[in-house]
Write a protein that holds these residues in place. Structure first.
Motif, PDB file in Angstrom:
ATOM      1  N   ASP A 150      -4.596   2.708   2.254  1.00 23.78           N
ATOM      2  CA  ASP A 150      -4.857   1.956   1.021  1.00 23.78           C
ATOM      3  C   ASP A 150      -5.148   2.878  -0.151  1.00 23.78           C
ATOM      4  O   ASP A 150      -5.374   2.429  -1.251  1.00 23.78           O
ATOM      5  CB  ASP A 150      -6.018   0.974   1.204  1.00 23.78           C
ATOM      6  N   TYR A 151      -5.159   4.201   0.098  1.00 24.97           N
ATOM      7  CA  TYR A 151      -5.430   5.173  -0.981  1.00 24.97           C
ATOM      8  C   TYR A 151      -6.693   4.831  -1.746  1.00 24.97           C
ATOM      9  O   TYR A 151      -6.781   4.967  -2.950  1.00 24.97           O
ATOM     10  CB  TYR A 151      -4.245   5.239  -1.949  1.00 24.97           C
ATOM     11  N   ASN A 152      -7.706   4.349  -1.007  1.00 24.00           N
ATOM     12  CA  ASN A 152      -8.996   4.002  -1.589  1.00 24.00           C
ATOM     13  C   ASN A 152      -8.923   2.865  -2.601  1.00 24.00           C
ATOM     14  O   ASN A 152      -9.781   2.708  -3.445  1.00 24.00           O
ATOM     15  CB  ASN A 152      -9.661   5.210  -2.259  1.00 24.00           C
ATOM     16  N   ILE A 153      -7.863   2.052  -2.525  1.00 24.77           N
ATOM     17  CA  ILE A 153      -7.771   0.882  -3.386  1.00 24.77           C
ATOM     18  C   ILE A 153      -8.819  -0.135  -2.941  1.00 24.77           C
ATOM     19  O   ILE A 153      -9.009  -0.369  -1.754  1.00 24.77           O
ATOM     20  CB  ILE A 153      -6.354   0.271  -3.309  1.00 24.77           C
ATOM     21  N   GLN A 154      -9.493  -0.731  -3.897  1.00 22.49           N
ATOM     22  CA  GLN A 154     -10.609  -1.625  -3.576  1.00 22.49           C
ATOM     23  C   GLN A 154     -10.093  -3.004  -3.181  1.00 22.49           C
ATOM     24  O   GLN A 154     -10.093  -3.954  -3.947  1.00 22.49           O
ATOM     25  CB  GLN A 154     -11.551  -1.722  -4.780  1.00 22.49           C
ATOM     26  N   THR A 155      -9.662  -3.137  -1.961  1.00 17.97           N
ATOM     27  CA  THR A 155      -9.207  -4.426  -1.454  1.00 17.97           C
ATOM     28  C   THR A 155      -9.338  -4.424   0.050  1.00 17.97           C
ATOM     29  O   THR A 155      -9.426  -3.376   0.675  1.00 17.97           O
ATOM     30  CB  THR A 155      -7.742  -4.699  -1.856  1.00 17.97           C
ATOM     31  N   GLU A 156      -9.379  -5.588   0.637  1.00 13.06           N
ATOM     32  CA  GLU A 156      -9.447  -5.654   2.093  1.00 13.06           C
ATOM     33  C   GLU A 156      -8.114  -5.207   2.677  1.00 13.06           C
ATOM     34  O   GLU A 156      -7.053  -5.582   2.203  1.00 13.06           O
ATOM     35  CB  GLU A 156      -9.760  -7.090   2.548  1.00 13.06           C
ATOM     36  N   CYS A 157      -8.199  -4.407   3.716  1.00  6.86           N
ATOM     37  CA  CYS A 157      -6.987  -3.880   4.346  1.00  6.86           C
ATOM     38  C   CYS A 157      -7.272  -3.795   5.844  1.00  6.86           C
ATOM     39  O   CYS A 157      -7.975  -2.900   6.303  1.00  6.86           O
ATOM     40  CB  CYS A 157      -6.653  -2.499   3.773  1.00  6.86           C
ATOM     41  N   GLY A 198       0.832  -1.196   0.000  1.00 13.60           N
ATOM     42  CA  GLY A 198       0.000   0.000   0.000  1.00 13.60           C
ATOM     43  C   GLY A 198       0.862   1.239   0.000  1.00 13.60           C
ATOM     44  O   GLY A 198       2.094   1.164  -0.027  1.00 13.60           O
ATOM     45  N   ILE A 199       0.208   2.376   0.008  1.00  9.31           N
ATOM     46  CA  ILE A 199       0.898   3.662   0.074  1.00  9.31           C
ATOM     47  C   ILE A 199       0.423   4.378   1.324  1.00  9.31           C
ATOM     48  O   ILE A 199      -0.772   4.406   1.606  1.00  9.31           O
ATOM     49  CB  ILE A 199       0.584   4.540  -1.153  1.00  9.31           C
ATOM     50  N   CYS A 200       1.343   4.930   2.084  1.00  7.65           N
ATOM     51  CA  CYS A 200       0.932   5.743   3.228  1.00  7.65           C
ATOM     52  C   CYS A 200       1.408   7.179   3.022  1.00  7.65           C
ATOM     53  O   CYS A 200       2.434   7.429   2.383  1.00  7.65           O
ATOM     54  CB  CYS A 200       1.474   5.177   4.537  1.00  7.65           C
ATOM     55  N   HIS A 201       0.631   8.105   3.529  1.00  8.66           N
ATOM     56  CA  HIS A 201       0.984   9.515   3.448  1.00  8.66           C
ATOM     57  C   HIS A 201       0.830  10.098   4.841  1.00  8.66           C
ATOM     58  O   HIS A 201      -0.280  10.201   5.363  1.00  8.66           O
ATOM     59  CB  HIS A 201       0.080  10.241   2.452  1.00  8.66           C
ATOM     60  N   VAL A 202       1.942  10.459   5.451  1.00  7.45           N
ATOM     61  CA  VAL A 202       1.963  11.047   6.791  1.00  7.45           C
ATOM     62  C   VAL A 202       2.712  12.371   6.695  1.00  7.45           C
ATOM     63  O   VAL A 202       3.897  12.393   6.360  1.00  7.45           O
ATOM     64  CB  VAL A 202       2.651  10.114   7.804  1.00  7.45           C
ATOM     65  N   GLY A 203       2.028  13.466   6.975  1.00  6.90           N
ATOM     66  CA  GLY A 203       2.657  14.773   6.805  1.00  6.90           C
ATOM     67  C   GLY A 203       2.983  15.001   5.343  1.00  6.90           C
ATOM     68  O   GLY A 203       2.114  14.915   4.478  1.00  6.90           O
ATOM     69  N   LYS A 204       4.250  15.250   5.047  1.00 10.60           N
ATOM     70  CA  LYS A 204       4.683  15.442   3.662  1.00 10.60           C
ATOM     71  C   LYS A 204       5.246  14.168   3.056  1.00 10.60           C
ATOM     72  O   LYS A 204       5.599  14.139   1.880  1.00 10.60           O
ATOM     73  CB  LYS A 204       5.741  16.551   3.597  1.00 10.60           C
ATOM     74  N   ASN A 205       5.361  13.128   3.865  1.00 13.34           N
ATOM     75  CA  ASN A 205       5.972  11.896   3.383  1.00 13.34           C
ATOM     76  C   ASN A 205       4.961  11.012   2.666  1.00 13.34           C
ATOM     77  O   ASN A 205       3.878  10.743   3.181  1.00 13.34           O
ATOM     78  CB  ASN A 205       6.585  11.115   4.548  1.00 13.34           C
ATOM     79  N   ILE A 206       5.317  10.572   1.474  1.00 13.24           N
ATOM     80  CA  ILE A 206       4.530   9.606   0.722  1.00 13.24           C
ATOM     81  C   ILE A 206       5.434   8.421   0.444  1.00 13.24           C
ATOM     82  O   ILE A 206       6.492   8.566  -0.163  1.00 13.24           O
ATOM     83  CB  ILE A 206       4.034  10.191  -0.606  1.00 13.24           C
ATOM     84  N   SER A 207       5.056   7.250   0.919  1.00 15.62           N
ATOM     85  CA  SER A 207       5.936   6.094   0.755  1.00 15.62           C
ATOM     86  C   SER A 207       5.122   4.825   0.613  1.00 15.62           C
ATOM     87  O   SER A 207       3.974   4.741   1.042  1.00 15.62           O
ATOM     88  CB  SER A 207       6.898   5.977   1.942  1.00 15.62           C
ATOM     89  N   GLU A 208       5.742   3.841   0.003  1.00 16.80           N
ATOM     90  CA  GLU A 208       5.110   2.540  -0.194  1.00 16.80           C
ATOM     91  C   GLU A 208       5.512   1.620   0.950  1.00 16.80           C
ATOM     92  O   GLU A 208       6.619   1.690   1.464  1.00 16.80           O
ATOM     93  CB  GLU A 208       5.566   1.942  -1.527  1.00 16.80           C
TER      94      GLU A 208
END
Length: 282
Positions: A74-81, A45-55
């Motif tokens: 999950d950036y609104n990705i259609q999967t169970e998380c 998945g991708i996480c975004h915390v503050g200015k950081n965007i990382s996989e």
């Protein structure tokens, strides 16, 4: 999409809240004054915390400080998380941690959390196991376990800072351009043909000024961010057992060879190899 303040409700007589929400179909860029420890159980998945965007891969354990904007992982990705979320009352540090000298390292940890902290290795494994067991315990025993978890995190060297500067909400509100507008555009158009000129015009910047702005905010070019988003979507479509050609079209690529090339560049293997490695073919 503006940054929204999330209002967190706590049970009477409890200094923290532990729960396990579902993030499917959920897209919410938000902040809250409560410090949050969150574990995301997902293949990627991708996480975004503050200015950081990382996989992330294989799950993420994050400590997110007070009033640090963050986006669902999950950036609104259609999967169970699946996730575990532990949120501390706003006065947790002031009333519980500060008065006790033995909690000095925990105090340092929580004060440092405004950068966003990502834990890995044995620390992540041990903390997740303890969080899962806390659901079965009474309030007192779970509180004792929680303090133990904070001490484990405070003692750990298996940690990375997600940001190098203060990105609490005050910083974001002083920024005239709202990143949410940009994220909305990418989310709505990643499978079509997103145009940097279009989104630059939408946020009232020239294209060169927008490119500089986006790179400063995310440490990525617009194209790199878009491709990262597309490839992460592609991985999850592959896990839903779509064909490589179907996935290529679903994430907005017209050329199958280019999609294969880009996927291998970002993931280190072809889409077919990724699918074969993760799916059991009956």
């Amino acid at each position: 999409m503006k940054i929204q303040k999330e209002i967190i409700q706590f049970e009477s007589g409890r200094s923290f809240k532990l729960f396990s929400p579902s993030m499917k179909d959920y897209f919410f860029w938000h902040y809250h004054p409560e410090i949050e420890l969150v574990y995301v159980e997902a293949s990627n998945g991708i996480c975004h915390v503050g200015k950081n965007i990382s996989e992330f891969k294989g799950g993420a354990l994050l400590l997110i400080g007070s009033n640090v904007p963050h986006l669902n992982f999950d950036y609104n990705i259609q999967t169970e998380c699946k996730q575990l979320v532990l949120q501390m009352r706003e006065d947790f540090m002031q009333n519980i941690i500060f008065p006790v000298p033995e909690f000095y390292k925990i105090k340092q940890l929580l004060e440092h959390s405004y950068l966003g902290l990502s834990f890995h290795g044995e620390t992540k494994k041990n903390v997740v196991e303890k969080l899962q067991l806390m659901f079965e315990k009474n309030s007192f025993d779970s509180f004792i376990d929680f303090i133990g978890i904070l001490q484990t995190l405070a003692d750990s060297e298996e940690v990375s800072e997600l940001n190098t500067e203060d990105t609490r909400i005050k910083w974001f509100l002083n920024d005239k351009i709202r990143m949410g507008t940009i994220y909305d555009y990418i989310h709505e158009n990643y499978d079509k043909n997103p145009d940097v000129n279009t989104i630059a015009k939408e946020v009232n910047l020239s294209t060169p000024a927008f490119c500089r702005y986006f790179k400063k905010q995310t440490n990525m070019t617009f194209t790199d961010f878009l491709n990262t988003y597309r490839i992460n979507q592609a991985k999850l479509f592959l896990l839903q057992n779509l064909t490589v050609t179907e996935v290529c079209l679903n994430v907005g690529f017209e050329s199958l060879s280019y999609f294969n090339k880009l996927f291998k560049k970002y993931i280190g293997e072809t889409p077919s190899a990724f699918k074969k490695r993760h799916l059991i073919v009956e």
